[in-house]
Enzyme design. Structure first.
Site, short mmCIF file in Angstrom:
data_model
loop_
_atom_site.label_atom_id
_atom_site.label_comp_id
_atom_site.label_asym_id
_atom_site.label_seq_id
_atom_site.Cartn_x
_atom_site.Cartn_y
_atom_site.Cartn_z
CG ASN A 165 -2.10 -0.94 1.06
OD1 ASN A 165 -2.42 -1.38 -0.03
ND2 ASN A 165 -2.73 -1.28 2.16
CG HIS A 171 -4.86 2.22 -0.24
ND1 HIS A 171 -4.59 1.49 0.89
CD2 HIS A 171 -4.59 3.51 0.06
CE1 HIS A 171 -4.17 2.30 1.84
NE2 HIS A 171 -4.16 3.53 1.36
CD GLU A 198 -1.14 -3.69 5.77
OE1 GLU A 198 -0.11 -3.76 6.46
OE2 GLU A 198 -1.28 -2.91 4.83
#
Length: 116
Positions: free
Chosen positions: A1, A6, A36
């Protein structure tokens, strides 16, 4: 990320989940547990065996080339393993232990497994 954004991160996470799904037994449960993070519940599996499964999965993730819109991406994973034992009050406590162990693994340099 942080490096690729993202959209790439979500794509990689989907591929990670697919790899983990392929490596689990039919009785195991896999779910997204946060931004995540993924959680895997392994019924009737002692902590030592669960740690071995975590090692196998993290080794596979480390070697896999994830295809994304940003190109090939490689990732590592930190894992925390907790077992439901008599001294573990309930499922919430077991997840809290696993989460604390993930944080330990990340603090120790990432790409590690911490178990009880």
């Amino acid at each position: 990320n942080d490096r690729h954004g993202h959209e790439v991160g979500d794509g990689v996470l989907i591929q990670v989940a697919n790899l983990m799904r392929e490596g689990k037994r039919s009785c195991d449960f896999l779910a997204r547990w946060g931004g995540e993070e993924l959680a895997m519940i392994l019924p009737d599996t002692p902590g030592e065996a669960a740690a071995a499964i975590a090692r196998r999965l993290t080794d596979a993730l480390r070697e896999f080339e994830f295809r994304t819109i940003a190109g090939v991406v490689r990732v590592t994973a930190s894992a925390g393993v907790a077992e439901m034992t008599p001294d573990c009050g309930d499922v919430d406590e077991m997840f809290a232990r696993a989460d604390a162990r993930v944080m330990q693994a990340k603090s120790a340099g990432r790409d590690q497994i911490v178990s009880g």
